[in-house]
Design a protein around this motif. Structure first.
Motif, short mmCIF file in Angstrom:
data_model
loop_
_atom_site.label_atom_id
_atom_site.label_comp_id
_atom_site.label_asym_id
_atom_site.label_seq_id
_atom_site.Cartn_x
_atom_site.Cartn_y
_atom_site.Cartn_z
N VAL A 1 37.80 52.99 72.00
CA VAL A 1 36.39 52.64 72.19
C VAL A 1 35.57 53.80 72.73
N ASN A 2 36.10 54.55 73.68
CA ASN A 2 35.35 55.68 74.26
C ASN A 2 34.99 56.72 73.21
N ASP A 3 35.92 56.98 72.29
CA ASP A 3 35.63 57.92 71.21
C ASP A 3 34.61 57.36 70.23
N MET A 4 34.66 56.05 70.01
CA MET A 4 33.71 55.41 69.09
C MET A 4 32.31 55.36 69.67
N ALA A 5 32.20 55.42 71.00
CA ALA A 5 30.91 55.28 71.66
C ALA A 5 29.91 56.37 71.28
N GLN A 6 30.41 57.50 70.77
CA GLN A 6 29.51 58.60 70.38
C GLN A 6 28.85 58.38 69.03
N LEU A 7 29.31 57.34 68.27
CA LEU A 7 28.76 57.08 66.94
C LEU A 7 27.38 56.45 67.02
N PHE B 1 27.33 52.65 66.98
CA PHE B 1 28.25 51.99 67.91
C PHE B 1 27.68 50.69 68.46
N ASP B 2 26.38 50.67 68.76
CA ASP B 2 25.76 49.47 69.34
C ASP B 2 25.90 48.26 68.42
N GLU B 3 26.00 48.51 67.11
CA GLU B 3 26.11 47.40 66.15
C GLU B 3 27.48 46.71 66.23
N ILE B 4 28.48 47.41 66.75
CA ILE B 4 29.83 46.85 66.78
C ILE B 4 30.39 46.71 68.19
N LYS B 5 29.62 47.15 69.20
CA LYS B 5 30.11 47.16 70.58
C LYS B 5 30.54 45.77 71.03
N GLU B 6 29.70 44.78 70.77
CA GLU B 6 30.00 43.42 71.22
C GLU B 6 31.28 42.90 70.59
N ALA B 7 31.45 43.17 69.30
CA ALA B 7 32.66 42.72 68.61
C ALA B 7 33.90 43.44 69.14
N LEU B 8 33.75 44.72 69.48
CA LEU B 8 34.89 45.47 70.01
C LEU B 8 35.29 44.98 71.39
N ASP B 9 34.33 44.47 72.15
CA ASP B 9 34.61 43.99 73.51
C ASP B 9 35.37 42.68 73.51
N LYS B 10 35.33 41.97 72.38
CA LYS B 10 36.00 40.66 72.34
C LYS B 10 37.50 40.83 72.14
N ASP B 11 38.24 39.94 72.76
CA ASP B 11 39.70 39.99 72.66
C ASP B 11 40.14 39.20 71.42
N THR B 12 39.90 39.78 70.25
CA THR B 12 40.25 39.10 69.01
C THR B 12 41.17 39.98 68.18
N ASN B 13 41.80 39.37 67.19
CA ASN B 13 42.68 40.12 66.29
C ASN B 13 42.11 40.15 64.87
N ILE C 1 33.41 43.00 63.40
CA ILE C 1 33.15 44.44 63.35
C ILE C 1 32.60 44.81 61.98
N VAL C 2 33.25 44.33 60.93
CA VAL C 2 32.80 44.63 59.58
C VAL C 2 31.41 44.06 59.32
N ALA C 3 31.16 42.86 59.85
CA ALA C 3 29.83 42.25 59.70
C ALA C 3 28.77 43.13 60.36
N GLY C 4 29.09 43.68 61.53
CA GLY C 4 28.16 44.57 62.23
C GLY C 4 27.89 45.84 61.43
N LEU C 5 28.93 46.38 60.81
CA LEU C 5 28.77 47.58 59.99
C LEU C 5 27.92 47.29 58.75
N LYS C 6 28.13 46.14 58.13
CA LYS C 6 27.33 45.76 56.96
C LYS C 6 25.86 45.61 57.33
N LYS C 7 25.62 44.98 58.48
CA LYS C 7 24.23 44.79 58.93
C LYS C 7 23.58 46.14 59.20
N CYS C 8 24.34 47.06 59.77
CA CYS C 8 23.82 48.41 60.04
C CYS C 8 23.47 49.12 58.74
N LYS C 9 24.31 49.00 57.72
CA LYS C 9 24.05 49.61 56.42
C LYS C 9 22.78 49.05 55.80
#
Length: 352
Positions: free
Chosen positions: A264-270, A273-285, A290-298
């Motif tokens: 996550v720390n390395d990803m924070a420079q992207l 990153f804000d589009e996927i931060k919330e999804a990354l914080d969740k304890d999910t498998n 994350i992909v939905a956040g990336l699509k929305k960003c695109k």
């Protein structure tokens, strides 16, 4: 850069005016809310009144339920993309043609995966999109072939994108379709980036957009492999060069991280990153959020770029991205309802 149309700018004003009109007809967010309360026959009628009438009418005698919705949405998208391509001239036509080759790759993946899992031909056809170089006859021929090697070889001849024998041999030896899928994705992005002449600012912006898409594809792949327990050099085998922010050094750092949390720390420079931060914080498998956040960003990026240069390739690409998202959302709602999912769960799967 471009092929036979090099130096011919293309009919931007005409094509952009057409896609602007088409974009105004795309479904609103409220439309999906309404669909969540419908049955599958009601969804078919609803989308028929929302731009899919030709496909619903043509296919009603052959399909019903989820099959009707899935065939109609992909056929509609393919027809519209093909219409846009055929209406374009010059360099605009050439660059759109290369962009749409992603659907040839999609179709080959669907056919190879379907064959490997013993899926019947009709089920394979449900997920095909005839928006690239391959026509219906080409795809039927690919489906009819028995061996992966024959399918891959014919695909190369039909698309003019031959696949090296070394790649075919490696797929056959390791029985791993990811090898060819990785090759196809890399080859597509390399061809697309090479086709863009960055001397004009609109094309530089489009190049930046494609480079951002490469970054997102790399990040998605790295995270997916990490969830599967794959790290290090094995991950880097799937790395696509040409991205804007994730160079090989950063990709290696992300690949070497033991877990997603450790990366996550390395990803924070992207920048996204804000589009996927919330999804990354969740304890999910799952990568779904994350992909939905990336699509929305695109989608947001393409929309912003299209406003900056309204007479360029960018508004055309922007429309195609939003159209594909509409089709995906309709299919998500239909599949969710068929599977008996509750409305809130389905809503969480949508990209709006």
């Amino acid at each position: 850069m471009f092929g036979r149309n090099k130096g011919k700018k293309g009919n931007y004003a005409y094509v952009v005016a057409r896609v602007k009109a088409k974009k105004a007809q795309l479904m609103s967010d409220d439309a999906y809310q309404k669909m969540l309360l419908m049955s599958l026959p009601e969804i078919s009628r609803f989308i028929s009144e929302s731009g899919y009438q030709k496909e619903i009418t043509d296919l009603t005698a052959k399909f019903d339920g989820i099959n009707l919705v899935e065939h109609a949405t992909y056929q509609n998208m393919a027809r519209i993309f093909e219409d846009i391509l055929h209406s374009a001239t010059g360099e605009l036509h050439d660059i759109l043609a290369i962009d749409l080759e992603r659907w040839d790759i999609w179709n080959l993946k669907v056919i190879l995966r379907g064959k490997s899992f013993g899926v019947d031909a009709d089920s394979i056809r449900e997920d095909l999109v005839l928006a690239g170089k391959l026509n219906e006859e080409d795809l039927e021929k690919l489906i009819s072939l028995e061996s992966q090697e024959e399918i891959i070889a014919l695909y190369g001849r039909k698309t003019g994108r031959p696949i090296p024998q070394s790649v075919i041999d490696e797929v056959k030896e390791k029985k791993n379709l990811s090898i060819i899928e990785d090759f196809l994705d890399k080859n597509h992005y390399e061809a697309l980036l090479a086709s863009i002449d960055p001397k004009d600012k609109p094309y530089r912006l489009y190049q930046d957009y494609i480079r951002m898409e490469v970054d997102m594809k790399n990040l998605e792949t790295i995270l997916k492999l990490k969830l599967e327990g794959v790290t290090g050099e094995q991950v880097m085998d799937y790395y696509i060069s040409g991205g804007k922010e994730i160079d090989r050094k950063l990709a290696t750092q992300l690949a070497n991280a033991e877990t997603i949390s450790a990366a996550v720390n390395d990803m924070a420079q992207l920048s996204f990153f804000d589009e996927i931060k919330e999804a990354l914080d969740k304890d999910t498998n799952t990568l779904r959020e994350i992909v939905a956040g990336l699509k929305k960003c695109k989608m947001d990026a393409s929309k912003n770029f299209s406003h900056l240069y309204p007479l360029s390739v960018i508004p055309v690409i922007d429309f195609m991205i939003h159209k594909e998202n509409e089709v995906n959302n309709i299919r998500i709602v239909a599949r969710g309802i068929e599977s008996g999912l509750d409305a809130e769960t389905i809503k969480g799967l949508l990209v709006i």
